[in-house]
Design a protein around this motif. Structure first.
Motif: not given
Ligand SMILES: [Zn+2]
Ligand SMILES: [Zn+2]
Length: 184
Positions: A50, A53-54, A57-58, A151, A159-161, A167-168, A174
């Motif tokens: 998780t 992923e965050y 992406h971020r 996102h 909202n990268y998750g 994690w946002d 968020s």
């Protein structure tokens, strides 16, 4: 990268297969204690995913130009079959989250690697569904879709998750989902 259907959906077959093979090699003929260790490592891997992923992406897809180029293609064509080529992501994930853990033994490496791979698989499924399925309000998938649409379409980045908003919330990225989901 725009992918053929076989390459795009290949991950949905290759990932569970990789998990099954890793688990079978680690657990065949072993006792319950070994299975418990594997399960703990597996849950840790899933939890670690998780964050991976965050973070990817971020801080890679939306910051590093090399990755941005590929990810921008998804933002430009959100419903297209775009992603990393099948098997490539699996090889990268196993190289980073399985191979070094062999130092701690095959059971731990297999459990953790399998957890990361399952997270990746869930991410692929939830992300694909967020773009291609219109779920009824109230469910987890609906929430995930609303978050991910924000996102894509919100003016403010966030909202990268994809599979979790956790994690946002931790990193204060968020953003509120739109009340109306744009059409497919
Ligand atoms: Zn993005
Ligand atoms: Zn998307």
């Amino acid at each position: 990268m725009k992918l053929s259907k076989a390459l795009y959906f290949g991950d949905f077959v290759a990932t569970p297969l990789a998990i099954l093979i890793l688990a079978a090699i680690a657990l065949a003929g072993r006792d319950h204690g070994t299975a418990g260790v594997w399960l703990l490592a597996f849950l840790s891997g899933l939890g670690a995913w998780t964050f991976i992923e965050y973070a990817v992406h971020r801080w890679l897809y939306h910051r590093v130009p090399f990755f941005e180029k590929f990810h921008d293609a998804h933002h430009a064509d959100p419903d297209g079959l775009i992603g990393a080529p099948s098997f490539f992501a699996i090889i990268v994930l196993l190289t980073v989250f399985f191979a070094p853990l062999l130092l701690l033994g095959f059971v731990i490496a297999s459990g953790f690697g399998s957890g990361v791979l399952l997270g990746y698989m869930l991410y692929m499924l939830v992300h694909h569904a967020s773009h291609h399925v219109l779920p009824k309000p109230g469910g987890l998938l609906y929430d995930a879709r609303m978050r991910h649409m924000a996102h894509h379409y919100h003016a403010k980045p966030g909202n990268y998750g994809v599979i979790t908003a956790f994690w946002d919330r931790v990193f204060s990225t968020s953003i509120r989902a739109r009340t109306r989901v744009p059409g497919r």
